[in-house]
Design a protein around this motif. Structure first.
Motif, PDB file in Angstrom:
ATOM      1  N   THR A 132       3.385  -7.087 -23.038  1.00  0.00           N
ATOM      2  CA  THR A 132       3.821  -5.645 -23.650  1.00  0.00           C
ATOM      3  C   THR A 132       4.925  -5.224 -22.741  1.00  0.00           C
ATOM      4  OG1 THR A 132       1.895  -5.311 -24.613  1.00  0.00           O
ATOM      5  CG2 THR A 132       2.986  -3.504 -24.537  1.00  0.00           C
ATOM      6  N   CYS A 151       5.907  -8.432 -28.079  1.00  0.00           N
ATOM      7  CA  CYS A 151       4.969  -7.497 -28.205  1.00  0.00           C
ATOM      8  C   CYS A 151       3.917  -8.064 -29.513  1.00  0.00           C
ATOM      9  CB  CYS A 151       5.063  -6.086 -28.660  1.00  0.00           C
ATOM     10  SG  CYS A 151       6.162  -5.220 -27.117  1.00  0.00           S
ATOM     11  N   ALA A 164       1.666  -2.090 -27.656  1.00  0.00           N
ATOM     12  CA  ALA A 164       2.578  -2.930 -28.222  1.00  0.00           C
ATOM     13  C   ALA A 164       3.093  -2.573 -29.498  1.00  0.00           C
ATOM     14  CB  ALA A 164       1.817  -4.326 -28.507  1.00  0.00           C
ATOM     15  N   ASN A 167       5.950  -0.127 -28.915  1.00  0.00           N
ATOM     16  CA  ASN A 167       7.152  -0.969 -28.456  1.00  0.00           C
ATOM     17  C   ASN A 167       7.725  -1.391 -29.696  1.00  0.00           C
ATOM     18  OD1 ASN A 167       6.929  -0.515 -25.722  1.00  0.00           O
ATOM     19  ND2 ASN A 167       6.463  -2.271 -25.174  1.00  0.00           N
TER      20      ASN A 167
END
Length: 207
Positions: A132, A151, A164, A167
């Motif tokens: 991540t 991710c 994750a 992101n």
């Protein structure tokens, strides 16, 4: 190299009693440090880890713990130094490499972060935080597709890992695909992750 670990929760009092009988046990001192951290007694924990290393300088985990205490104090340079020491003592220990990558990200050095995080993942392909954080580094370097790919690997390992999803949401925003981003931010919130309020405000119009 002996493995040093905290074998289940032990009370600080019990560990201190054991140290009375065996004051030169680096393992007992390390475990005392871990228990003191759990009790938020950070100054005493620092002392215990330092004493463990004075007895046995090869305890890589103790350097990692000292790095964590430095991070808690906001001393990123000391955190970096301690985790580097851990990698010198045990080069194939993934955790300090992941921590080094995280510190580089905090210091706005995504290029350096990528190198350390790739090393962490090569040593432990299941290291979800490293996947991540590497995604974050790719995003900082202007590679949203790299972020999504990395991710997504973290989510394959742990489907409820909120950072994750967050992101990936940020990466889709970067790509100009807010409707896709929304799906991932919703999923991040579902896992209990706190998505930044300004991001939620920005994407609310796409519901």
């Amino acid at each position: 190299m002996k493995k040093h670990a905290d074998y289940g929760p032990k009370s600080v009092a019990a560990l201190k009693a054991a140290l009375q009988d065996n004051p030169d046990s680096a393992t007992l001192l390390y475990n005392l440090g871990v228990s003191l951290v759990a009790e938020r007694n950070l100054d005493e924990a620092q002392k215990a880890f330092e004493e463990a290393l004075a007895l046995e300088p090869g305890i890589a985990e103790a350097y990692v713990q000292l790095g964590g205490l430095a991070m808690h104090r906001g001393d990123l340079d000391e955190c970096l130094k301690m985790n580097r020491k851990a990698t010198e003592v045990r080069p194939r220990f993934a955790v300090p490499w992941g921590n080094i990558g995280f510190v580089h990200m905090q210091q706005q050095n995504p290029d350096k972060a990528v190198k350390a995080l790739k090393k962490a993942i090569s040593l432990d392909p299941q290291f979800i935080q490293a996947h991540t954080t590497l995604g974050s580094a790719y995003l900082a370097l202007g590679d949203p597709d790299g972020c999504i790919m990395q991710c997504s690997k973290a989510i394959e390992i742990e489907p409820m890992f909120g950072p994750a999803y967050n992101n990936i949401g940020l990466a889709y925003l970067e790509k100009g695909e807010p409707k896709k981003a929304l799906i991932y931010f919703d999923k991040a919130v579902e896992t209990g992750f706190d998505v930044e309020s300004q991001v939620l405000a920005e994407i609310s119009q796409y519901r």
